[in-house]
Each structure stands twice: as structure tokens, then as C-alpha cells.
Write an enzyme that holds these catalytic residues in place. Sequence first.
Site, mmCIF file in Angstrom:
data_model
loop_
_atom_site.group_PDB
_atom_site.id
_atom_site.type_symbol
_atom_site.label_atom_id
_atom_site.label_comp_id
_atom_site.label_asym_id
_atom_site.label_seq_id
_atom_site.Cartn_x
_atom_site.Cartn_y
_atom_site.Cartn_z
ATOM 1 N N ASP A 36 0.843 -1.190 0.000
ATOM 2 C CA ASP A 36 0.000 0.000 0.000
ATOM 3 C C ASP A 36 0.887 1.252 0.000
ATOM 4 O OD1 ASP A 36 -2.036 1.893 0.471
ATOM 5 O OD2 ASP A 36 -3.183 0.447 1.655
ATOM 6 N N THR A 77 -6.726 3.437 -2.453
ATOM 7 C CA THR A 77 -6.515 2.059 -2.002
ATOM 8 C C THR A 77 -7.603 1.094 -2.482
ATOM 9 O OG1 THR A 77 -5.269 2.760 -0.070
ATOM 10 C CG2 THR A 77 -6.307 0.590 0.039
ATOM 11 N N ASP A 160 -9.367 -3.612 5.942
ATOM 12 C CA ASP A 160 -10.391 -4.569 5.509
ATOM 13 C C ASP A 160 -10.557 -4.571 3.992
ATOM 14 O OD1 ASP A 160 -12.091 -2.233 5.082
ATOM 15 O OD2 ASP A 160 -12.565 -2.311 7.206
ATOM 16 N N ARG A 161 -10.461 -3.390 3.357
ATOM 17 C CA ARG A 161 -10.605 -3.342 1.905
ATOM 18 C C ARG A 161 -9.411 -4.000 1.196
ATOM 19 N NH1 ARG A 161 -9.842 1.872 3.857
ATOM 20 N NH2 ARG A 161 -8.085 3.111 3.048
ATOM 21 N N HIS A 306 1.603 8.609 4.440
ATOM 22 C CA HIS A 306 0.737 9.776 4.579
ATOM 23 C C HIS A 306 1.271 10.727 5.652
ATOM 24 C CE1 HIS A 306 -2.747 9.290 1.975
ATOM 25 N NE2 HIS A 306 -2.758 7.987 2.254
ATOM 26 N N ASP A 349 -0.998 -0.506 -4.737
ATOM 27 C CA ASP A 349 -2.346 -0.031 -5.066
ATOM 28 C C ASP A 349 -2.341 1.414 -5.552
ATOM 29 O OD1 ASP A 349 -1.567 0.921 -2.603
ATOM 30 O OD2 ASP A 349 -3.511 0.642 -1.647
ATOM 31 N N HIS A 350 -1.229 2.092 -5.388
ATOM 32 C CA HIS A 350 -1.009 3.457 -5.855
ATOM 33 C C HIS A 350 0.372 3.856 -5.382
ATOM 34 C CE1 HIS A 350 -1.649 4.685 -1.687
ATOM 35 N NE2 HIS A 350 -2.799 4.029 -1.706
ATOM 36 N N HIS A 483 -2.280 11.007 -2.248
ATOM 37 C CA HIS A 483 -2.234 10.433 -3.590
ATOM 38 C C HIS A 483 -3.624 10.516 -4.167
ATOM 39 C CE1 HIS A 483 -4.110 6.956 -1.625
ATOM 40 N NE2 HIS A 483 -3.201 7.131 -0.683
#
Length: 544
Positions: A36, A77, A160-161, A306, A349-350, A483
Site C-alpha cells: 500500500d 486504495t 479490511d478493503r 501519509h 495499489d497506488h 495520492h
Amino acid sequence: MRKIRIVFLLFILASGSVHAQSQADKPKLIVGIIVDQMRQDYLYRFSDRFSDGGFKRMMKDGFMMKNGHYNYIPTYTGPGHASVYTGTTPATHGIIGNDWYEKSLDKMIYCAEDTTVTNIGGSAENGFISPRNMLTTTVTDELRIATQKRSKVVGVAIKDRGASLPAGHLGDAYWFDSKTGDFMTSSYYYDKLPEWVVDFNKKKSVDKFLSQTWNTLYPIDSYKESMPDDNKFEEIFKGKDSPTFPYDLKELRKSNGEFGLVSSTPFGNTLTLDFALAALEGEQLGMGEDIDFLALSFSSPDYIGHRFGPQSKEIEDTYLRLDQEIERLLNYLDKTYGKDQYLVFLTADHAVAEVATHMISENVPAGNLRTSVVGTELLNYISSKYGEGDWIKNSSNGQFFLNHELILEKALNLEDFENEIAGFLLKFEGIKEVYTGTAMRTREFTTGNAMRLQMGYNHKASGDILMILEPAWLAGGDRGTSHGTGYTYDTNIPMLFYGWNVPAGESSRHTSITDITPTLSMMLDIKLPNGTNGQPILEITDKK
């Protein structure tokens, strides 16, 4: 007699070779790794301190697409995890943000939200989770379908995602509960926690990690790939006076989310991998006749990134430690399944932008857009021209959702109204381009930000006004970063394949993140997920 013996020996060797080849016709296990918030340049920037057995091993012995990119906006995300595993973009799979405004409900919804299910383990508030908002199948779904569900799929992450979306509609998922410090799931997957999960939670590993001090892995003076530790560009933990090492986690946890604090440290990656290895053993993944799949997401780099930004010593330390976790995982896979008996891919994811205030201090064009100010001025403009009213239903993810009923009541033309708003917004410094929902629905864009916006635009769910900020501009505060854009600092991510049937090499050819799933599908000879529009990476699938 001697010739007969030689011929016999050659026959035995040939038979053994054929047998070995048949054993390698498919991998025992696939491990998908999403880091991530990882930029491609991290693989080079920190490489002098990486071990030979982690990232370097994958780069040297695997295949790397150096110019891999996200091909849509917004780069968040939820959409990232969904796009990797579906082989398509938010326009098709429907996960258009981490959360978004649901027009029919007139409220925000979360990407993995499902109020029809309840928590299994963990806390009630973190149990409303399933993949139902994702509208297409995943490569993990198709693997299950291809084997009549004999293949097992397990998704693991702190977020969770990051667990539920990769596991697809047919797999199982576990995530970390910041309220209890346990890994949990929901009733979408189970009626009760499997015993191996109960046993793992009993260890309370999170307390062990949070009783430590986070200091640099090596002497801090040797961290040459990051800015000075004490600076004004990084967010500060509550209870500290500066964003500097060391971090006394036992003390900081009291005012920084208790169990949740582990997510903002490299120990969150260690905890995640510990649980993933427990899942491999508990579910006996890779031990049957069919291919199993572990979908593993390391969430902590995003929390850390972040807060501190990509030039921080905290990020440098995080990736040096993550390299050790990758080595630990690969060594475990070697020992448990055998080399070349498993297939691993690693991506993100980015990626992430530089801290805007840091760029400004270095005389690099950048800025922070105050979106609340923009929204207020926009509403004042509309109200002064067309009368008071609830003109803007929602502002989120760089989009405005307009009140269609009020526009109709005032006998206004929607397209003209959208265009007028777009023109007004362009007067703000930091806003580069503005597109309308009507244009997204009625025109086909083939290049640039407009094309990426359209790939992320879902006709039913997305907004009426979509903004593109100038490069290096953020919608945020003075410290930390984010992002979500279509610029290369947010889109250029690692795309590494390693292990079974993967040739060694690399390519600088431009590749899209949606190409990972069709590559896997072609390698495994299974059906493409039903929304896939990516293309297989021929350097891997069509090797000589």
C-alpha cells in the site's frame, strides 16, 4: 553390457525429467502481494541497503515491468486493490473510491461496506465488510470457479478493503481490528472464526510490538536517502514534540489509537506477515491437488507515508524493514513448497506525491488547494445567480454532485449548468482542468487526464463535475502527503513477477496495472474475470 547400462540409466534420467516436468505443470500456490503506497523508484533508491534475498531477489531472478502504471483516476486504495485483481478499472468494477457519495441514499458509503453482515470476532463496528460493492469477478474468483471451489483463496491485510476486495466474492478474508487488536472477519465468510485464527489472536502479538521502541534499523546517520529527521513537513504523533526517532510505542499508544497505532509502524507489516504465514499453515494452502491463492496486502507503508512523506527517514526505515519481511516470506515458501513451485507477484495499489510544502520550500511548483473554500465560493456563485438552494449535494474525491431535482425545477439545462460551473472553477489557482459528467458519458477520451478520468468514471455512481489539480498540488494541509491523481508520481508502481514459469528479465515497455490479472489468467489457463480489459504481459506469458 556397459552400453545397455548406459542406455538404461539415460532412460531412468529421462523418465525422472518427464516426471519433474509434470509436477511443475502448475504452481502449488500463488501469492499476490500489494504494498500500500509504494513507488517504483523505491526499488532503486533504497537498493544499496536491501538484502540479496528480498526485493533484489525478485528483481534479479524474476521479471520486472519498470514502467508499470495505473491507468485511471482516482488512485486510491480501494480502487487499486480491485483493479489489480479484476483486470479492469473503476468504470467497470464499480469501486470508484475508498468511499463515495451514493446518490440514491443521499449519503457516503464505504467501498467494502455491507450492512447485511456482522462481525465474526473483533468489534461490531468493523464487521460490516464484504466485496459486494465490487461489480465484477476477480482472478481469485475465476480460480475458484475453474476448480469447482477446490482451490482455496485467503485475503489478509490490516485494512479490511485490502483483504476483502482481492479475495473476491468467493474467497475468505481477514483484517486487523484496531479496537481489539485481533484479526477478524465477517458473517459474509464464516459463522465463527477458524481455530487457527483464534489461536493466533490469543498470542496478542500486537502488544509485543507496541511494547517496543521504533528506532531505525541501522544507525540513523547512515540513512542517506532521506531528508533530515526533524523538519516541518511531517505530521507529529500526539504526545511528541517533533516527528523524530525514536518512537516509544508503549507511551504513544495511549493517545494514538491504542492497538491501531501498530498500523503506523513497520511492525504492522511484521504482524500482517505473521498472520499470513499462520493462514498458510492453518488453511493448508498449497498442500492439495489444486492451486491455492494467498492475497497479501501490506497496509502500513500507506499510514506511514501519509504521515511522514516519501523523503522521510521513517519511509526509508519502513522499506528497509519490509525488504526483510519479503525475504522471510520467500524463504518460507522455498522451504515449504520448494523453489519454482509457487508464483509470486508484487505491486502497489497506488504510489504517492511529494509533500507539497516541502516542494514549495525547494522552489518547485506545488501547492495545497483548500477544497472547502472552493466549495463555499462555488455555492455562493450559484446562489447569487440562480437563487438560494441546496445546489451541491456532495463534494468528495475531487468531484461535485449537483442537485438534479433543483436544476430541473429551475428549468435549467444540465449540460449548460455543468459547463458554467466548470468555467467558474478554472479561476482557482491549483485547478488545472475541469470535466463534466455529461462529457464523461457522451464523449470518448483517448489520451491524458481526460482518458484516465473516464476510466475511473462510473456512469451510475460518479459525480457531475470532476477536477484535475496542477502537478504536485494536493487537497490537504501543510504536513504529510497523499495520492489520488493521474500523474506519474501516483501511477508508477512496481510490477514484479517471480517463481513458477517466470523468466528472469525486465522491460521498460509501458504497462497498465490491469495487465496483471490477464497475465495470471493466461499462465494458469483459466477464464478471464468478466470485466477484464487489460492485456497479458507477453514477455512473461509468451516466453520462448
